[in-house]
Scaffold this active site. Structure first.
Site, PDB file in Angstrom:
ATOM      1  N   TYR A   1       0.812  -1.222   0.000  1.00 50.97           N
ATOM      2  CA  TYR A   1       0.000   0.000   0.000  1.00 50.97           C
ATOM      3  C   TYR A   1       0.840   1.264   0.000  1.00 50.97           C
ATOM      4  O   TYR A   1       0.678   2.128   0.856  1.00 50.97           O
ATOM      5  CB  TYR A   1      -0.934   0.018   1.216  1.00 50.97           C
TER       6      TYR A   1
ATOM      7  N   TYR B   1     -11.911  -6.710   6.509  1.00 53.41           N
ATOM      8  CA  TYR B   1     -10.767  -6.896   5.609  1.00 53.41           C
ATOM      9  C   TYR B   1     -10.604  -8.384   5.342  1.00 53.41           C
ATOM     10  O   TYR B   1     -10.559  -9.195   6.279  1.00 53.41           O
ATOM     11  CB  TYR B   1      -9.464  -6.336   6.201  1.00 53.41           C
TER      12      TYR B   1
ATOM     13  N   ASP C   1     -13.640 -15.808   8.610  1.00 50.69           N
ATOM     14  CA  ASP C   1     -12.275 -15.481   8.204  1.00 50.69           C
ATOM     15  C   ASP C   1     -11.452 -15.280   9.477  1.00 50.69           C
ATOM     16  O   ASP C   1     -11.467 -14.213  10.078  1.00 50.69           O
ATOM     17  CB  ASP C   1     -12.268 -14.230   7.316  1.00 50.69           C
TER      18      ASP C   1
HETATM   19  C1  LIG Z   1      -4.209 -10.773   6.282  1.00 46.95           C
HETATM   20  C2  LIG Z   1      -5.627 -11.177   6.096  1.00 46.95           C
HETATM   21  C3  LIG Z   1      -6.077 -11.735   4.888  1.00 46.95           C
HETATM   22  C4  LIG Z   1      -5.189 -11.888   3.687  1.00 46.95           C
HETATM   23  O1  LIG Z   1      -4.125 -12.741   3.891  1.00 46.95           O
HETATM   24  P1  LIG Z   1      -2.831 -12.667   2.948  1.00 46.95           P
HETATM   25  O2  LIG Z   1      -1.997 -13.827   3.387  1.00 46.95           O
HETATM   26  O3  LIG Z   1      -2.195 -11.337   3.213  1.00 46.95           O
HETATM   27  O4  LIG Z   1      -3.305 -12.788   1.548  1.00 46.95           O
HETATM   28  C5  LIG Z   1      -7.402 -12.118   4.822  1.00 46.95           C
HETATM   29  N1  LIG Z   1      -8.239 -11.962   5.873  1.00 46.95           N
HETATM   30  C6  LIG Z   1      -7.838 -11.445   7.037  1.00 46.95           C
HETATM   31  C7  LIG Z   1      -8.805 -11.320   8.173  1.00 46.95           C
HETATM   32  C8  LIG Z   1      -6.523 -11.010   7.194  1.00 46.95           C
HETATM   33  O5  LIG Z   1      -6.128 -10.453   8.342  1.00 46.95           O
END
Ligand SMILES: *Cc1c(COP(=O)(O)O)cnc(C)c1O
Length: 427
Positions: free
Chosen positions: A20, A148, A247
């Site tokens: 970024y 995110y 997630d």
């Molecule tokens: C960091 C993150 C991602 C993405 O993971 P990368 O390994 O950077 O592609 C997805 N979801 C959450 C909640 C994250 O913190």
């Protein structure tokens, strides 16, 4: 030697993209020569206490002998083989460990190469599941604002529309549904749940899954919300024939004080994404877990397969270090360790609330966050933190830490007092 490093830092700034950031960068990056335990040593010999765990991932500290050993043992055998038609012990054992520790009945595992890819796989799995059940119109996703989920296009489409720059990519991204962000803290106003329920009621026919970060929203604003919100979301998904994707790429492996943050709400998602701390921060690896019913439905579909397969799927070095990292975690009283970090973070960060530039202070597990009133309040803080011997990297209007779990009491105090001092200087 030192002049040489100055040259390479400037080369770096001119030629290498950073996360970024513009290119050339606004400032030289600090050059790390060595990292051990919770310390990063710079090329000029200064040692910094690491407050970031390299973005949630380095839970056992740097240069850990057991993790190093796991990688070199596997390296002696082989570094990588394709995962089509071949398998290996590191992947088999890792699948077994993940099944053992993940909420039941999640016992089917897909190994991806990064968190973002895991999110893509989870989304495709949800779409394929509904397609196999004769519901091909269910291809969209519902999520909450301030989330995110990664930087690839599918993942980006469910990131917060403003933080995720949806306007910039509006023709490239699928259009998803966004409920308001969950209220912060122990809110007893359920307006956020009502708004979520309303969206789901109106649009569930088009929605394959809800995707959400359980309990802690990470990069979208370091927001902590009440478990009751997550339970309500899980119940609503059940009622409306919509899958739930948790997630836990940031929250997994003890960071919030539970092994997985879903446990705070006793929720079992249909699909669980893991990454970041999975390998103790050594190598890029992610996993997507689901239950038998989804695996069988997807496999019995017209497509006959889950349509994904990364080149470096289940990389043996990454799986080997993940196995060692999970063993190391489970062999210690991580719950007490993280609980103690939480208590100390609350005690030592709470006084920042008195500063005129501070809007909020919040902590959960081994995560401490100071939210400033304006992004201007953190401009120029990074070099000051380095001068004080700590590695803390603020972003937007947030100063936050999530140290390796092995951090000691005095080292936490070094981090929190640096935050208090630097914010006082700014105020
Ligand atoms: C960091 C993150 C991602 C993405 O993971 P990368 O390994 O950077 O592609 C997805 N979801 C959450 C909640 C994250 O913190």
């Amino acid at each position: 030697m030192k002049t040489d490093n100055a040259h390479w830092r400037s080369f770096d700034r001119q030629h290498i993209w950073r996360p970024y950031a513009p290119l050339p960068g606004n400032a030289d990056a600090w050059l790390v020569r060595h990292a051990e335990g919770v310390e990063l040593t710079l090329d000029d010999g200064r040692a910094l206490i690491d407050g970031m765990a390299s973005w949630w991932s380095v839970i056992h500290g740097y240069n850990h002998p057991r993790l190093n050993q796991a990688i070199s043992d596997q390296l002696e055998a082989f570094a990588h083989v394709m995962f089509g038609g071949l398998t290996h012990q590191p992947a088999i054992q890792l699948a077994q460990r993940l099944i053992d520790i993940a909420p039941a009945p999640l016992d089917r595992v897909f190994f991806a190469d990064s968190g973002s890819v895991a999110v893509e796989v989870a989304m495709k799995m949800a779409i394929q599941h509904h397609a196999a059940l004769g519901q091909p119109e269910k291809q969209r996703f519902l999520t909450v604002r301030r989330g995110y989920h990664g930087d690839t296009c599918g993942a980006m489409s469910v990131c917060d529309p403003e933080n995720g720059m949806h306007r910039l990519f509006h023709k490239a991204l699928p259009q998803q549904f966004f409920a308001p962000a969950p209220a912060l803290g122990a809110s007893d106003d359920d307006a956020d749940i009502a708004a979520f329920a309303d969206l789901l009621e109106r649009h569930h026919r088009q929605i394959a899954a809800v995707i959400i970060e359980p309990i802690v929203q990470g990069a979208g604003g370091m927001r902590i919300y009440r478990p009751a919100y997550l339970s309500a979301v899980a119940d609503l998904c059940q009622t409306h024939n919509v899958l739930l994707i948790a997630d836990e790429i940031a929250t997994g492996f003890g960071r919030t004080g539970a092994l997985f943050a879903c446990e705070h709400a006793s929720v079992t998602p249909d699909i669980l994404c893991l990454g970041k701390a999975l390998t103790g921060g050594y190598l890029s690896l992610a996993a997507v877990l689901t239950h038998r019913e989804i695996a069988e439905t997807v496999s019995a579909s017209e497509a006959g397969a889950l349509m994904h397969g990364p080149t470096f799927m289940a990389n043996p070095l990454a799986c080997a270090v993940a196995n060692a990292s999970i063993d190391l975690l489970l062999a210690q009283d991580w719950r007490e360790k993280v609980g103690n970090i939480e208590k100390q973070l609350i005690a030592e960060l709470e006084p920042c609330r008195q500063l005129p530039t501070v809007r909020d202070v919040r902590c959960k597990g081994a995560i401490g966050v100071v939210e400033m009133k304006s992004p201007k309040d953190i401009e120029g803080l990074q070099p000051r933190f380095v001068e004080l011997g700590v590695w803390i990297r603020p972003f937007s209007n947030l100063v936050y830490i999530m140290p390796p779990y092995i951090i000691e009491t005095e080292q936490i105090t070094r981090l929190t007092s640096a935050i208090h001092q630097v914010l006082s200087e700014k105020a």
